[in-house]
Design an enzyme around this catalytic site. Structure first.
Site, PDB file in Angstrom:
ATOM      1  N   SER A   1       0.844  -1.190   0.000  1.00  0.00           N
ATOM      2  CA  SER A   1       0.000   0.000   0.000  1.00  0.00           C
ATOM      3  C   SER A   1       0.877   1.235   0.000  1.00  0.00           C
ATOM      4  CB  SER A   1      -0.900   0.008   1.234  1.00  0.00           C
ATOM      5  OG  SER A   1      -0.173   0.380   2.391  1.00  0.00           O
ATOM      6  N   ASP A   2       0.343   2.347  -0.490  1.00  0.00           N
ATOM      7  CA  ASP A   2       0.996   3.623  -0.240  1.00  0.00           C
ATOM      8  C   ASP A   2       0.855   3.902   1.253  1.00  0.00           C
ATOM      9  OD1 ASP A   2       2.255   6.039  -0.567  1.00  0.00           O
ATOM     10  OD2 ASP A   2       1.015   6.682  -2.245  1.00  0.00           O
ATOM     11  N   THR A   3       1.681   4.802   1.767  1.00  0.00           N
ATOM     12  CA  THR A   3       1.717   5.019   3.212  1.00  0.00           C
ATOM     13  C   THR A   3       0.392   5.589   3.723  1.00  0.00           C
ATOM     14  OG1 THR A   3       4.099   5.363   3.151  1.00  0.00           O
ATOM     15  CG2 THR A   3       2.916   6.187   5.084  1.00  0.00           C
TER      16      THR A   3
ATOM     17  N   ALA B   1      -2.554   4.181   3.094  1.00  0.00           N
ATOM     18  CA  ALA B   1      -3.666   3.883   2.189  1.00  0.00           C
ATOM     19  C   ALA B   1      -4.615   2.834   2.763  1.00  0.00           C
ATOM     20  CB  ALA B   1      -3.136   3.420   0.833  1.00  0.00           C
TER      21      ALA B   1
END
Length: 956
Positions: free
Chosen positions: A323-325, A327
């Site tokens: 995941s993006d940070t 997300a």
């Protein structure tokens, strides 16, 4: 350029080459190979070190699946959850099993984003991707990936951390880059992170970066050198605060964390997916990052259709997804897609989001972050929202990457464990970065041939360098930085040593001008964006007394950056006003621009005779610009990888509308208005070029007969100086070919290939572009690739007037790729020992050789003789050493024989594949084949013409 040859090696060279190669591998360290600490154990902890080397998962002779199952079977649920959260370093270790911590969160957008080593070796920093895209040079992109990958290994071995004062978390071996999302809108704050608005070009960039970063056969082709993580999957092109009507406001409710992009199947498959698909299938990318936003109501990191069905099943992706940070948190808190943390964790893992990157729990401490996976995974399993088998599969995907990196295997014979810190910012790596810089400058305007300036007249010339970036150190470098200088964390706090580390544009020009005994002065004049005009008078006076004025203008991180979009796209008014006052006293103005997204120049276009787009060109930009404007670098100058609109485009396009063809259309593919500068525009002030099609009629006829052909383009340097030129290949369906009901009917033209060449005066070069049905297929309303029957115009152009066209015709409409052209795009070779498929069965080389191929081999007398001689050498060696090997199976002689045999088998495989390639060369054009080329820059080591079928790839 690597020239292909169908001739086999002379028979005597086969055993000789095998012998030399084998002994050199055993005795001579690979280039750059040295223990990070001068010998012995590495500086960092490693898995499977004594006394933990007796575990079954440490046995490198076992299949990967068996090793992974053994390791996962020994983990507790708590340990499993900690292994699935990024940036836990220096936590996240499993001490009882001897497994060290591992950081999943390093960035490598244009260099390793880490600290310098203790002895002051800092990672090489390249231009930002918006500048790299303008080079139109796949060799540059792959070379950058190679440099980053090797330096990442060296820095990792030194225990270097991410670029924080704490030196934590310790840098890992996977890069959260490249960013291959398209530049959808010029207002987006992260346009500098991605190379282009064009899906094809972004895909080529991602492919080449990935191939360079992950693969290093010169050191070791058994393991990944590093891991590319494509981001942000997908349609992440919103940073600021927006209202639902598309207006901007600091308190507006819609952000990248909460926005739901409504995108048709057509736009997803034709604009947003292609770069990721190409980077996965052609580059073999081993990582993907899912984005903050939702698509059609489903958050990306919870989107099973996108992550599992499309990415893993359809594209055959075999790697890890992070995941993006923050997300995963957004799934619940911002998208309100779930109603509890347990459900949130379950939907993310069920969608195959393997790794969670969570928001740092303590400011300035981006490690020990904890995370929802750690806290709520047991509850989700307890309530049967999540199966532990699903967690285990996430571990197979993520831990499998660490195995493929060689982190669980013996290190004595792994060159990647012995990369010297001396490779970091070496002279060779610095040259690669500096060469890339000037190639990314784009000359937009050059009235009266003001450029290049004549260096022989410098002694009689007065130069004034004016503007907010005249003496600026940091904006040229961009962001997502490693530590640029040992004395300053990112090139800002340089304590008087800036000229040695990051020269300003004034420094670069001053060095050249003073060499020729010229005069130069610098006045800032104004800030980037301000109402203060106190410096105008001094700047105007300097301009009045100068022969030439450089106005160093543009944008910086206070206007556009991650988390901050623009509301308008023009040059800040204070800069416009100062330029007008300077133009009133001196007409000879050169305007080099720093910027992420494009800058609308409506207000200054008529006042400035020369304009240069630089993007964010990096730490070597000062010298590169000075040499380029004075005509001292023949490799300089590129082309626009984006459309430069006029300022009113923001009134015509809604920032929240992801439909590429709505209104006047987005990007050159759909835009129907008149841009300030077109995609592909770019002047070369040094010389001129002519473009000619050779045998166009014959090629078009061949296409009609065979549905494939090669177009040969001749480029000639018609000027008096050396220079580079870029040739771009576009296609466009003729009127009426595509039904108006299909959104593809709105495409103005579409890029399918490009090539950069270097030519001396009067020299010509030919470039061959392959055109097959897959090259001119478009997506239908459902997102499926479709061949529309009718005529297509093929154009080959340099973007500034030199072009040649041809017309081809398709015989039938279909949304099926012809069977003879339907080969899957190739993936980067992965050895059977490191295959990520949990159920794959290794295929032996012998099983893949057909009777016809054996017959072909037997007809090649030299090959047969050479193979038999080599085989005889192996047999004699085996007979003479059998007893000694039995008595000392771990001795040097035994290891030599093993490696000798491996090299011999590899030679046989390669020769057979070259035979197969020679026979089927004209059938190698698949849906995603590269541009066929016979004229590439001499430093190009990637043979992008050679594509193989999926079966051939297994043999390779």
């Amino acid at each position: 350029m690597v020239l292909r040859s169908n001739a086999h090696p002379k028979l005597w060279t086969i055993p000789l080459w095998m012998t030399i190669s084998t002994w050199s591998f055993v005795i001579v360290p690979a280039q750059g190979q040295s223990n990070g600490n001068g010998g012995g154990e590495p500086l960092i902890p490693r898995a499977c070190a004594p006394p933990h080397d007796e575990h079954k998962f440490c046995d490198s002779s076992l299949p990967l699946d068996e090793r992974l199952n053994d390791l996962i079977g020994q983990l507790t649920l708590e340990e499993k959850s900690k292994l699935l959260v990024a940036r836990e370093s220096p936590q996240g270790n499993i001490s009882r099993l001897g497994i060290p911590e591992y950081d999943w969160g390093g960035n490598c957008v244009h260099g390793v984003q880490s600290r310098c080593t203790d002895d002051g070796k800092c990672p090489t920093s390249f231009p930002n991707p918006n500048t790299l895209g303008a080079t139109f040079n796949s060799t540059v992109w792959k070379s950058m990936g190679s440099v980053i990958g090797l330096e990442l290994r060296a820095l990792w071995l030194q225990g270097v951390g991410e670029n924080h004062d704490s030196n934590l978390p310790h840098i890992g071996l996977d890069c959260w880059s490249p960013n291959v999302g398209i530049q959808r809108d010029p207002r987006w704050g992260r346009n500098h992170e991605t190379p282009s608005e064009d899906p094809y070009l972004c895909g080529e960039f991602g492919t080449q970066y990935t191939l360079g970063l992950q693969n290093n056969s010169k050191l070791d082709d058994r393991y990944l050198q590093a891991v590319a993580t494509l981001k942000h999957f997908d349609a992440n092109s919103l940073e600021g605060n927006w209202y639902a009507d598309g207006t901007y406001g600091d308190d507006a409710p819609l952000t990248r964390h909460s926005f739901n992009a409504q995108i048709s199947m057509y736009d997803l498959h034709s604009s947003y997916f292609p770069a990721f698909k190409a980077s996965v299938q052609n580059g073999g990318a081993a990582g993907v990052m899912c984005s903050y936003n939702a698509i059609n109501g489903v958050p990306s990191c919870a989107n099973n259709w996108m992550l599992h069905d499309i990415l893993r099943d359809e594209w055959k992706f075999r790697g890890y997804i992070t995941s993006d940070t923050g997300a995963v948190k957004d799934i619940l808190t911002d998208h309100e897609y779930t109603t509890s943390w347990k459900e949130t964790v379950a939907v993310a893992l069920n969608a195959t989001c393997d790794i969670q990157s969570s928001v740092p729990s303590t400011p300035h401490h981006p490690w020990e972050t904890g995370g929802e996976y750690i806290t709520y995974m047991p509850d989700a399993i307890q309530e049967k929202l999540l199966l532990e088998e699903t967690v285990d599969e996430a571990l197979r995907n993520s831990l499998g990457i660490r195995f493929r990196l060689g982190l669980f295997d013996p290190i004595a014979d792994q060159p990647f464990w012995h990369v010297s810190p001396d490779v970091v910012q070496s002279e060779e790596h610095t040259k690669v970065a500096t060469d890339a810089t000037a190639q990314g400058f784009v000359l937009l305007k050059n009235d009266n041939n003001i450029l290049p300036l004549d260096p022989t007249t410098i002694k009689d010339m007065k130069i004034a360098v004016i503007g907010p970036f005249a003496t600026d150190h940091s904006t040229m470098i961009g962001d997502y930085l490693g530590q640029i200088c040992p004395i300053g964390w990112n090139g800002i706090n340089l304590k008087g040593h800036s000229k040695d580390c990051v020269p300003t544009f004034y420094d670069g020009l001053e060095e050249l001008v003073t060499t020729y005994s010229g005069y130069i002065t610098s006045v800032k004049g104004c800030e980037v964006e301000s109402n203060v005009t106190d410096g105008f008078a001094e700047a105007v006076e300097a301009a009045k007394n100068a022969d030439v004025v450089f106005f160093m203008g543009g944008l910086d991180g206070t206007i556009e950056i991650e988390g901050l979009d623009r509301e308008t796209i023009g040059l800040p008014q204070v800069q416009v006003d100062l330029i007008h006052e300077i133009a009133a006293v001196n007409e000879k103005i050169i305007l080099p621009l720093l910027h992420g997204g494009i800058v609308a120049l409506d207000d200054v276009l008529e006042s400035v005779p020369a304009i240069i787009s630089m993007g964010n060109p990096g730490r070597f930009a000062a010298k590169a610009l000075a040499e380029s404007v004075f005509g001292l670098n023949s490799r300089a100058w590129g082309k626009l990888p984006v459309t430069w609109y006029k300022s009113n485009i923001v009134e015509e396009l809604n920032m929240l509308d992801f439909d590429m063809s709505s209104g006047p259309g987005r990007t050159y593919r759909y835009y129907t208005g008149e841009p300030a500068f077109e995609f592909g525009h770019g002047l070369n002030p040094l010389t001129t070029f002519d473009v000619e099609l050779i045998g166009a009629d014959e090629a078009a006829a061949a296409f009609s007969s065979n549905s494939r052909t090669d177009f040969t383009v001749k480029i000639t340097n018609t000027g008096s100086r050396d220079g580079d030129e870029v040739i771009m290949a576009f296609f466009k369906a003729s009127d009426g070919v595509i039904p108006a009901s299909e959104p593809a009917s709105k495409i103005q033209k579409q890029l399918f290939g490009f090539e950069r060449v270097s030519l001396q005066p009067g020299e010509s070069s030919t470039v061959s572009f392959h055109v097959g049905i897959p090259k001119i297929q478009l997506h239908n309303n459902e997102g499926k690739m479709t061949t529309f029957k009718g005529e297509y115009v093929i154009e080959f152009t340099n973007g500034v007037g030199a072009s040649a066209t041809a017309t081809i015709s398709t015989e039938k409409s279909t949304n099926e790729v012809p069977s003879e052209l339907s080969n899957e795009p190739t993936m980067a070779p992965v050895s059977t020992e490191t295959s990520m498929s949990p159920t794959s069965k290794p295929t032996t080389f012998i099983e893949k050789i057909t009777e016809e191929e054996i017959s072909d081999l037997l007809h090649d007398r030299n090959l047969v003789i050479g193979v038999f001689i080599a085989f005889g050498v192996v047999m004699i060696l085996t007979f003479c050493t059998l007893r000694r090997i039995r008595t000392n199976p771990d001795g040097c002689l035994a290891r030599f024989c093993y490696r000798f045999t491996c090299v011999f088998c590899c030679i046989c495989r390669c020769l057979c594949c070259r035979r197969r390639q020679h026979k089927h060369e004209k059938l190698a054009a698949a849906e995603y084949d590269g541009v066929f080329s016979m004229a590439k820059p001499e430093d190009d080591e990637y043979d992008e013409d050679f594509e193989v079928t999926s079966e051939e790839n297994e043999i390779l």
